[in-house]
Design a protein around this motif. Structure first.
Motif, PDB file in Angstrom:
ATOM      1  N   UNK A  82       0.787  -1.232   0.000  1.00  0.00           N
ATOM      2  CA  UNK A  82       0.000   0.000   0.000  1.00  0.00           C
ATOM      3  C   UNK A  82       0.813   1.272   0.000  1.00  0.00           C
ATOM      4  N   UNK A  83       2.124   1.182   0.275  1.00  0.00           N
ATOM      5  CA  UNK A  83       2.976   2.367   0.294  1.00  0.00           C
ATOM      6  C   UNK A  83       3.321   2.761  -1.143  1.00  0.00           C
ATOM      7  N   UNK A  84       3.235   4.046  -1.435  1.00  0.00           N
ATOM      8  CA  UNK A  84       3.583   4.545  -2.760  1.00  0.00           C
ATOM      9  C   UNK A  84       5.051   4.982  -2.773  1.00  0.00           C
ATOM     10  N   UNK A  85       5.913   4.305  -3.541  1.00  0.00           N
ATOM     11  CA  UNK A  85       7.337   4.644  -3.548  1.00  0.00           C
ATOM     12  C   UNK A  85       7.659   5.749  -4.554  1.00  0.00           C
ATOM     13  N   UNK A  86       8.360   6.773  -4.108  1.00  0.00           N
ATOM     14  CA  UNK A  86       8.841   7.851  -4.977  1.00  0.00           C
ATOM     15  C   UNK A  86      10.299   8.155  -4.627  1.00  0.00           C
ATOM     16  N   UNK A  87      11.134   7.136  -4.685  1.00  0.00           N
ATOM     17  CA  UNK A  87      12.535   7.289  -4.310  1.00  0.00           C
ATOM     18  C   UNK A  87      13.344   7.904  -5.455  1.00  0.00           C
ATOM     19  N   UNK A  88      14.466   8.498  -5.081  1.00  0.00           N
ATOM     20  CA  UNK A  88      15.367   9.135  -6.043  1.00  0.00           C
ATOM     21  C   UNK A  88      16.600   8.252  -6.174  1.00  0.00           C
ATOM     22  N   UNK A  89      16.907   7.855  -7.407  1.00  0.00           N
ATOM     23  CA  UNK A  89      17.992   6.902  -7.643  1.00  0.00           C
ATOM     24  C   UNK A  89      19.343   7.618  -7.763  1.00  0.00           C
ATOM     25  N   UNK A  90      20.333   7.083  -7.030  1.00  0.00           N
ATOM     26  CA  UNK A  90      21.700   7.596  -7.082  1.00  0.00           C
ATOM     27  C   UNK A  90      22.642   6.495  -7.571  1.00  0.00           C
ATOM     28  N   UNK A  91      23.887   6.875  -7.835  1.00  0.00           N
ATOM     29  CA  UNK A  91      24.861   5.918  -8.360  1.00  0.00           C
ATOM     30  C   UNK A  91      25.306   4.910  -7.298  1.00  0.00           C
ATOM     31  N   UNK A  92      25.498   5.350  -6.070  1.00  0.00           N
ATOM     32  CA  UNK A  92      25.996   4.460  -5.026  1.00  0.00           C
ATOM     33  C   UNK A  92      24.978   3.415  -4.622  1.00  0.00           C
ATOM     34  N   UNK A  93      25.474   2.322  -4.043  1.00  0.00           N
ATOM     35  CA  UNK A  93      24.615   1.209  -3.632  1.00  0.00           C
ATOM     36  C   UNK A  93      24.073   1.453  -2.219  1.00  0.00           C
ATOM     37  N   UNK A  94      22.788   1.213  -2.047  1.00  0.00           N
ATOM     38  CA  UNK A  94      22.174   1.295  -0.720  1.00  0.00           C
ATOM     39  C   UNK A  94      22.908   0.351   0.235  1.00  0.00           C
ATOM     40  N   UNK A  95      23.070   0.780   1.472  1.00  0.00           N
ATOM     41  CA  UNK A  95      23.910   0.067   2.438  1.00  0.00           C
ATOM     42  C   UNK A  95      23.206  -1.148   3.056  1.00  0.00           C
ATOM     43  N   UNK A  96      23.997  -2.006   3.694  1.00  0.00           N
ATOM     44  CA  UNK A  96      23.518  -3.093   4.549  1.00  0.00           C
ATOM     45  C   UNK A  96      23.804  -2.746   6.005  1.00  0.00           C
TER      46      UNK A  96
END
Length: 309
Positions: A74-88
């Motif tokens: 149900x959540x609407x995603x509007x994320x902004x994409x960057x070059x770096x990888x999301x962390x763990x």
């Protein structure tokens, strides 16, 4: 609509071990991976409460795609994409303890930082309440939250800010203030460079400091002692019942979800504070971070007292 902002999200990986041994192999049978970061904990709880939620922030790489694939229903995603990888971020649960290994996350370029400001401005058309949560990734200036708040205030949006350290200091020293901040006593002590106790008169004095001028709501978490709050010129002490705590991680984020929801529905002071405390306690009663069992909501709500002091 409520917009949640997670500038430095993560894939939260949990490794439960009966025994954790250093300098050898540890085999894990039951691994859990969830879309994490303080803002996404807020997002999850809001979704479980039935709120309409937009989720934004910075994501990148295969981890960023995993995050998108594992957002709450149900959540609407509007994320902004960057070059770096999301962390763990790894949590090793062992012998009643929790050892955490947290990646710093990607470094954001100046162009990406500017791009997100434009992206954020566009989202103001759809949201009435903005929840900004968590740390800023490397590359973003320390006053980046202040810039986001300035954009939100231009559009007359209400902002709940949950951050600490230099990022919070930059906001407090700026001209544009959030609607709500939710520090704990330790964070207040760091801001003021002196020990802050749970004494009500001292808390009144602390929250009246010019540093906090222009902020409508100040809500201070006191752990098992509930909370102390200032709304305008009125002070409140919130008393909560004793509960069995299973996992307190994420309770502050759940409290932010309660505050954001209450602002969205223009609830009165007492209702806002009770809802915030209930969701924080419900999270603490669950094993999963950023999760609430609403079946227990009314029972806890009735046991909370809010007194003007």
């Amino acid at each position: 609509m409520i917009l949640t902002v997670t500038m430095n999200p993560s894939i939260d990986i949990s490794y439960p071990l009966a025994h954790f041994r250093l300098d050898t192999v540890n085999r894990v049978a039951d691994v859990s991976k969830t879309a994490g970061g303080k803002g996404l904990n807020v997002t999850r709880v809001l979704a479980e409460c039935g709120e309409n939620v937009l989720a934004t922030g910075l994501i990148g790489g295969t981890n960023g795609q995993f995050l998108l694939d594992h957002l709450p229903s149900g959540v609407q995603p509007f994320f902004y994409t960057i070059q770096g990888d999301t962390r763990n971020c790894i949590a090793i649960l062992h012998e009643g303890q929790q050892t955490e290994i947290l990646e710093a996350g990607p470094t954001v370029s100046a162009a990406e930082a500017d791009g997100f400001l434009h992206h954020f401005r566009l989202l103001m058309k759809s949201a009435q309440v903005i929840a900004l949560s968590g740390s800023l990734p490397a590359g973003l200036p320390v006053d980046y939250y202040a810039r986001l708040i300035s954009i939100a205030k231009e559009e007359k949006r209400r902002v709940v800010l949950d951050c600490s350290g230099k990022a919070l200091e930059a906001v407090l020293q700026s001209d544009c203030k959030p609607t709500v901040i939710k520090p704990n006593r330790e964070e207040l002590s760091q801001l003021l460079n002196r020990e802050v106790s749970a004494d009500l008169e001292q808390l009144k004095s602390v929250l009246s400091d010019p540093l906090f001028a222009g902020i409508d709501w100040l809500i201070v978490s006191l752990g098992a002692d509930g909370a102390f709050a200032k709304h305008g010129s009125t002070f409140y002490k919130v008393q909560i019942p004793t509960i069995e705590v299973v996992n307190p991680v994420g309770s502050g984020d759940s409290t932010v979800a309660g505050i954001s929801s209450a602002l969205q529905h223009a609830k009165e002071d007492e209702s806002l504070l009770k809802q915030a405390m209930v969701l924080g306690m419900l999270n603490a009663q669950e094993k999963i971070t950023g999760h609430v069992n609403l079946a227990n909501y009314d029972t806890l709500y009735q046991q909370i007292t809010v007194k003007e002091v």
